[in-house]
Design an enzyme around this catalytic site. Structure first.
Site, PDB file in Angstrom:
ATOM      1  N   ASP A 249     -47.202 -14.151 -10.424  1.00 15.32           N
ATOM      2  CA  ASP A 249     -47.762 -15.428 -10.875  1.00 15.32           C
ATOM      3  C   ASP A 249     -46.930 -15.931 -12.039  1.00 15.32           C
ATOM      4  OD1 ASP A 249     -50.040 -17.463 -10.979  1.00 15.32           O
ATOM      5  OD2 ASP A 249     -50.073 -16.644 -13.028  1.00 15.32           O
ATOM      6  N   GLU A 333     -46.115 -18.102  -5.302  1.00 11.77           N
ATOM      7  CA  GLU A 333     -46.794 -19.346  -4.954  1.00 11.77           C
ATOM      8  C   GLU A 333     -45.766 -20.455  -4.804  1.00 11.77           C
ATOM      9  OE1 GLU A 333     -50.497 -22.154  -6.593  1.00 11.77           O
ATOM     10  OE2 GLU A 333     -49.658 -20.535  -7.807  1.00 11.77           O
ATOM     11  N   CYS A 395     -62.422 -15.240  -7.395  1.00 12.33           N
ATOM     12  CA  CYS A 395     -62.614 -13.905  -7.965  1.00 12.33           C
ATOM     13  C   CYS A 395     -61.911 -12.885  -7.073  1.00 12.33           C
ATOM     14  CB  CYS A 395     -64.100 -13.588  -8.072  1.00 12.33           C
ATOM     15  SG  CYS A 395     -64.457 -11.900  -8.626  1.00 12.33           S
ATOM     16  N   CYS A 398     -64.886 -10.145  -5.637  1.00 16.27           N
ATOM     17  CA  CYS A 398     -65.855 -10.510  -4.598  1.00 16.27           C
ATOM     18  C   CYS A 398     -65.450 -11.743  -3.807  1.00 16.27           C
ATOM     19  CB  CYS A 398     -67.235 -10.731  -5.218  1.00 16.27           C
ATOM     20  SG  CYS A 398     -67.279 -12.101  -6.413  1.00 16.27           S
ATOM     21  N   ASP A 424     -54.293 -15.011 -15.477  1.00 14.43           N
ATOM     22  CA  ASP A 424     -53.021 -14.804 -14.787  1.00 14.43           C
ATOM     23  C   ASP A 424     -53.039 -13.551 -13.917  1.00 14.43           C
ATOM     24  OD1 ASP A 424     -52.079 -17.087 -16.046  1.00 14.43           O
ATOM     25  OD2 ASP A 424     -51.314 -15.958 -17.760  1.00 14.43           O
TER      26      ASP A 424
END
Length: 441
Positions: A249, A333, A395, A398, A424
């Site tokens: 990231d 990304e 998240c 979950c 991050d």
């Protein structure tokens, strides 16, 4: 209200009429060379199997005569590019005639024969033809929608560069130090004084050379060679046969954050040298335009920017090499840097301007570019996740979507499972998981 009629697209003039306009109006000579031979297709240079084109960049120190000859070469390349651009654009705007690379090369022959431009003979013809080739490539990118319409080059603004193909230089390899040797450019009698910081592949002749001069007055020669690069051994998760993957990231608080929590601080080179740059800019503003003292200050500013660029490139090169060596799968990304750097008007424009400067200083595009070609060279897998994937808001524990987060929020707690996330690190973990899912699919 009726629909407005669309303007008819201009049609191009072709056939005998186009040949007549090129010959009589534009002054482009006919194709007379080898007119008695049967026409054959040009064979473009192709890489050998299992090889990669690799660029090696070295600094060299020219003599006074070499510097003067290179100065003429840079000027001639710039002039030929501008004349070719004016010829092609004028031919279409005034006569609706398409002029391509072959026609500009024949026009170059006429320019060299003209008395007022006979100075073009002092420069290697292959270098000038490569300048026209670059113009043709710029037109190709424009027609594909990848770039804007080509612009004229200006002295002091455009990059000083000249490209030499295999017929435009002489390469003699040193038998005592394989991979190094003597490089003699066309129209020069002495070899270049190259500082060989590393050796080229032994026994390989460079495919192409590019000689450049930056704003700081430094000369560089870039050699393009065909090299067989051995892939690195595969990396697995300890104790398993699963390929080791890492989520990367990129950001501004930390330049790079990995999914294991490792962070690389943003060097902020422009901020580090901001005070010195501001002092030199004020000093430049006080100098008289066109004076030698103003030129000296501009040289100082150029050297400082060159230092910043060198440090940034070296840092990114070491970082990307380490990531490629330590991991088998890299997940990043897909960032649209141009969209992120759009200027903002009205309230908050000063803050947005500082944010854009930080993005430029981070050089995300260069980091992704190096990851792409290094993964291809060394047999690694690079997975690019869509830019609209909510890596920050989701998240990682979950997979519940959280609220939108401002840039200033560095930590947040999941309302569903109660896990406290580092912004991050959570994004890096989500990128890794999504990348492995895409790779499996």
């Amino acid at each position: 209200m009726g629909k407005t009629a669309e303007k008819p697209k201009p049609t191009a003039v072709k056939g005998e009429e186009a040949q007549r306009v090129k010959r009589e109006v534009l002054g482009i000579g006919d194709r007379r060379k080898h007119h008695t031979r049967e026409a054959t297709r040009l064979q473009s240079h192709a890489k050998e199997p299992d090889t990669h084109h690799r660029l090696y960049r070295f600094r060299f120190y020219p003599t006074k005569e070499q510097a003067e000859q290179l100065e003429r070469t840079f000027g001639a390349c710039r002039w030929v590019y501008n004349e070719g651009l004016a010829l092609r654009s004028g031919a279409w705007e005034r006569h609706r005639v398409n002029v391509g690379f072959a026609e500009t090369c024949r026009a170059l022959t006429g320019w060299k024969r003209a008395e007022e431009t006979a100075w073009l003979k002092e420069v290697s013809s292959t270098v000038l033809q490569q300048s026209l080739r670059h113009l043709d490539q710029a037109y190709g990118r424009f027609f594909k929608g990848e770039a804007k319409y080509p612009k004229r080059k200006k002295k002091g603004r455009s990059r000083d560069a000249a490209t030499y193909v295999r017929t435009g230089f002489k390469w003699v390899e040193d038998p005592d130090r394989p991979g190094t040797g003597l490089i003699t450019l066309a129209k020069q009698s002495q070899p270049l004084d190259v500082r060989w910081s590393r050796a080229l592949p032994a026994g390989v002749v460079p495919v192409r050379l590019s000689v450049t001069r930056d704003r700081a007055g430094r000369y560089f020669v870039s050699t393009l060679v065909e090299e067989r690069i051995a892939p690195l051994p595969p990396v697995f998760v300890p104790g398993t046969r699963e390929p080791k993957a890492v989520g990367v990231d990129v950001g501004l608080a930390s330049l790079v954050t990995l999914d294991d929590g490792t962070k690389l601080d943003h060097p902020r080179l422009l901020k580090r040298y901001a005070e010195k740059l501001a002092r030199l800019q004020r000093e430049l503003h006080r100098k008289v335009k066109g004076s030698k003292n103003r030129g000296k200050v501009r040289q100082k500013i150029a050297r400082l920017y060159a230092l910043i660029g060198d440090v940034r490139r070296d840092m990114l090169d070491q970082l990307t090499t380490r990531l490629v060596r330590e991991n088998q799968v890299l997940v990043v990304e897909d960032l649209s840097v141009v969209t992120l750097m759009r200027a903002r008007r009205g309230k908050g424009r000063q803050r947005k301007a500082k944010l854009n400067q930080a993005i430029v200083d981070a050089s995300w595009g260069e980091l992704l570019r190096q990851l792409r070609y290094k993964c291809e060279w060394y047999g690694r897998k690079l997975v690019v996740v869509d830019r609209f994937f909510p890596s920050t808001r989701r998240c990682s524990a979950c997979h519940v979507m959280g609220p939108k987060l401002d840039v200033s929020v560095r930590q947040w707690t999941c309302a569903e499972c109660g896990v406290l996330h580092d912004r991050d690190v959570n994004a890096a973990v989500n990128l890794r998981d999504e990348g492995m899912r895409l790779l499996a699919a």
